[in-house]
Design a protein around this motif. Structure first.
Motif, mmCIF file in Angstrom:
data_model
loop_
_atom_site.group_PDB
_atom_site.id
_atom_site.type_symbol
_atom_site.label_atom_id
_atom_site.label_comp_id
_atom_site.label_asym_id
_atom_site.label_seq_id
_atom_site.Cartn_x
_atom_site.Cartn_y
_atom_site.Cartn_z
ATOM 1 N N ASN A 1 39.773 41.935 26.878
ATOM 2 C CA ASN A 1 39.551 43.345 27.201
ATOM 3 C C ASN A 1 40.843 44.163 27.255
ATOM 4 O O ASN A 1 40.811 45.360 27.559
ATOM 5 N N GLY A 2 41.985 43.519 26.985
ATOM 6 C CA GLY A 2 43.239 44.249 26.878
ATOM 7 C C GLY A 2 43.912 44.606 28.185
ATOM 8 O O GLY A 2 44.670 45.584 28.259
ATOM 9 N N TRP A 3 43.656 43.837 29.246
ATOM 10 C CA TRP A 3 44.317 44.112 30.522
ATOM 11 C C TRP A 3 45.812 43.808 30.418
ATOM 12 O O TRP A 3 46.240 42.913 29.674
ATOM 13 N N GLU A 4 46.600 44.529 31.204
ATOM 14 C CA GLU A 4 48.032 44.242 31.287
ATOM 15 C C GLU A 4 48.254 42.890 31.964
ATOM 16 O O GLU A 4 47.488 42.486 32.837
ATOM 17 N N LYS A 5 49.339 42.219 31.570
ATOM 18 C CA LYS A 5 49.599 40.871 32.070
ATOM 19 C C LYS A 5 49.705 40.823 33.588
ATOM 20 O O LYS A 5 49.176 39.920 34.239
ATOM 21 N N SER A 6 50.388 41.821 34.169
ATOM 22 C CA SER A 6 50.546 41.833 35.628
ATOM 23 C C SER A 6 49.201 42.022 36.326
ATOM 24 O O SER A 6 48.937 41.421 37.375
ATOM 25 N N LYS A 7 48.351 42.851 35.743
ATOM 26 C CA LYS A 7 47.021 43.088 36.306
ATOM 27 C C LYS A 7 46.149 41.843 36.178
ATOM 28 O O LYS A 7 45.344 41.538 37.055
ATOM 29 N N ILE A 8 46.329 41.127 35.070
ATOM 30 C CA ILE A 8 45.560 39.886 34.870
ATOM 31 C C ILE A 8 45.922 38.875 35.955
ATOM 32 O O ILE A 8 45.041 38.266 36.574
ATOM 33 N N THR A 9 47.203 38.676 36.197
ATOM 34 C CA THR A 9 47.652 37.721 37.217
ATOM 35 C C THR A 9 47.095 38.090 38.583
ATOM 36 O O THR A 9 46.605 37.226 39.330
ATOM 37 N N GLU A 10 47.154 39.368 38.908
ATOM 38 C CA GLU A 10 46.646 39.843 40.193
ATOM 39 C C GLU A 10 45.152 39.595 40.317
ATOM 40 O O GLU A 10 44.667 39.112 41.345
ATOM 41 N N ARG A 11 44.412 39.906 39.247
ATOM 42 C CA ARG A 11 42.954 39.739 39.278
ATOM 43 C C ARG A 11 42.557 38.259 39.320
ATOM 44 O O ARG A 11 41.627 37.884 40.046
ATOM 45 N N VAL A 12 43.255 37.440 38.579
ATOM 46 C CA VAL A 12 42.956 36.003 38.577
ATOM 47 C C VAL A 12 43.150 35.411 39.976
ATOM 48 O O VAL A 12 42.309 34.647 40.468
ATOM 49 N N ASN A 13 44.239 35.747 40.628
ATOM 50 C CA ASN A 13 44.483 35.246 41.984
ATOM 51 C C ASN A 13 43.409 35.734 42.953
ATOM 52 O O ASN A 13 42.973 34.992 43.849
ATOM 53 N N GLU A 14 42.990 36.980 42.778
ATOM 54 C CA GLU A 14 41.917 37.525 43.621
ATOM 55 C C GLU A 14 40.627 36.750 43.421
ATOM 56 O O GLU A 14 39.935 36.401 44.383
ATOM 57 N N MET A 15 40.297 36.450 42.160
ATOM 58 C CA MET A 15 39.052 35.739 41.869
ATOM 59 C C MET A 15 39.106 34.286 42.355
ATOM 60 O O MET A 15 38.107 33.754 42.846
ATOM 61 N N LEU A 16 40.257 33.650 42.208
ATOM 62 C CA LEU A 16 40.398 32.282 42.718
ATOM 63 C C LEU A 16 40.139 32.244 44.218
ATOM 64 O O LEU A 16 39.480 31.323 44.734
ATOM 65 N N SER A 17 40.631 33.248 44.936
ATOM 66 C CA SER A 17 40.404 33.331 46.369
ATOM 67 C C SER A 17 38.928 33.575 46.686
ATOM 68 O O SER A 17 38.367 32.950 47.596
ATOM 69 N N LEU A 18 38.294 34.453 45.928
ATOM 70 C CA LEU A 18 36.884 34.790 46.170
ATOM 71 C C LEU A 18 35.964 33.576 46.027
ATOM 72 O O LEU A 18 34.985 33.441 46.752
ATOM 73 N N VAL A 19 36.284 32.686 45.082
ATOM 74 C CA VAL A 19 35.405 31.531 44.845
ATOM 75 C C VAL A 19 35.890 30.278 45.565
ATOM 76 O O VAL A 19 35.365 29.184 45.352
ATOM 77 N N GLY A 20 36.895 30.426 46.419
ATOM 78 C CA GLY A 20 37.342 29.289 47.228
ATOM 79 C C GLY A 20 38.204 28.281 46.498
ATOM 80 O O GLY A 20 38.174 27.081 46.818
#
Length: 334
Positions: free
Chosen positions: A111-130
């Protein structure tokens, strides 16, 4: 987002002729809820979800996301619409060459997200799913439950409006299944998602869904709230699903005999009432209880008793009328 299906039909060519997998299905899936679609193998539920999720187009009928018709979109519009949909599957469909974090990042990269935004979102999702701290883990090192958590995180990373779960817990053991269903319920509330769960397991419907449609031979044979379906099933296929829950979960419903002419279903506070004791005092009848138990369905308890009621036809008739007037649902075996 509310989903509306109008007169959907889908046929396939086969060696012995034409197979109609979906036959004139009309259905409304409410916004911001978990909706179950249950059916046995070959019932048409997988074809139906492919139509709803825009993986295939219906031969006839219409699919609406909110007020927008989506089954007739152009290829470009279809790609954009699919980006607002999340999907998880029985076999996880993860990329084995990528770590957990890189699997979650994959749709964001597309979807063309910026690399820094991807890292931030991935860490957020990892936390959300435990799965904090497991981002660098190779997929091969994860358990089945952990793989499904990665798949859920990947499906929700782009903030979709709708999540489709196609037999998402079928490959998991019961304890892991409960944990995944708890996670999906929690995420649905946090993200205000419309979740559509396709399953052949009535336990999944009971433990996760608010409403359900029962599919047989390409048609909806019954639909309603989960509480209604469990307490007062109408179709033979629904009753069969419920009877198999009783066999598979003896801690929920104990059965010590396959016989029993009457099935009595109690809802809410009635599950704790001494109904049969009162009945025996008022009418000249006897009981032989064959099975019994209580299941917790959403915010209510649904009790089931399978019993014989013997006596004169007149007294048995009076006893059955009393039960029905007391709010007990009575089903007589054919």
């Amino acid at each position: 987002m509310q989903l509306t299906l109008t007169n959907l039909k889908k046929q396939y060519k086969a060696q012995d002729g034409i197979i109609t997998a979906v036959k004139d299905i009309s259905l409304t899936i409410p916004d911001n809820t978990i909706f179950g679609i249950i059916g046995k193998s070959g019932a048409g539920k997988s074809t139906l979800v492919r139509l709803i999720s825009l993986l295939e187009s219906p031969d006839e009928g219409q699919v609406f996301y909110g007020d927008k018709r989506v089954d007739n979109l152009s290829q470009k519009e279809l790609i954009l619409q699919r980006r607002k949909i999340g999907m998880i599957f029985q076999n996880f469909n993860l990329l084995s060459s990528r770590t957990a974090a890189k699997n979650i990042a994959y749709p964001l990269e597309i979807n063309g997200w910026e690399k820094s935004k991807i890292t931030e979102r991935v860490n957020e999702m990892l936390s959300l799913v435990g799965l904090e701290g497991r981002g660098d883990a190779p997929i091969s090192t994860l358990s089945g439950g952990q793989k499904q958590r990665v798949a859920i995180a990947r499906a929700l990373a782009t903030n979709p409006d709708i999540l489709f779960c196609d037999e998402a817990t079928s490959a998991l053991d019961p304890q892991t299944t409960h944990a995944i269903l708890d996670l999906i319920r929690d995420l649905q509330k946090k993200m205000n998602l419309t979740v559509v769960m396709i399953t052949h397991q009535m336990e999944v419907v009971r433990d996760a869904c608010k409403q359900v449609a029962v599919i047989e031979s390409g048609m909806v044979v019954e639909q309603g709230s989960v509480e209604e379906i469990f307490s007062n099933p109408k179709s033979s296929v629904t009753k069969d699903f419920l009877s198999h829950i009783a066999v598979q979960e003896p801690t929920t419903l104990l059965r010590w005999s396959d016989a029993g002419k009457y099935t009595l279903r109690f809802i809410g506070k009635d599950t704790g009432e001494p109904v049969l004791s009162r009945l025996a005092k008022q009418f000249d009848v006897e009981f032989n209880i064959r099975a019994g138990g209580v299941q917790h369905v959403q915010d209510n308890d649904v009790g089931t008793l399978i019993t014989d009621i013997t006596g004169s036809a007149e007294e048995v008739g009076k006893a059955l009328d009393y039960l029905k007037q007391s709010g007990i649902i009575v089903e007589e075996a054919k």
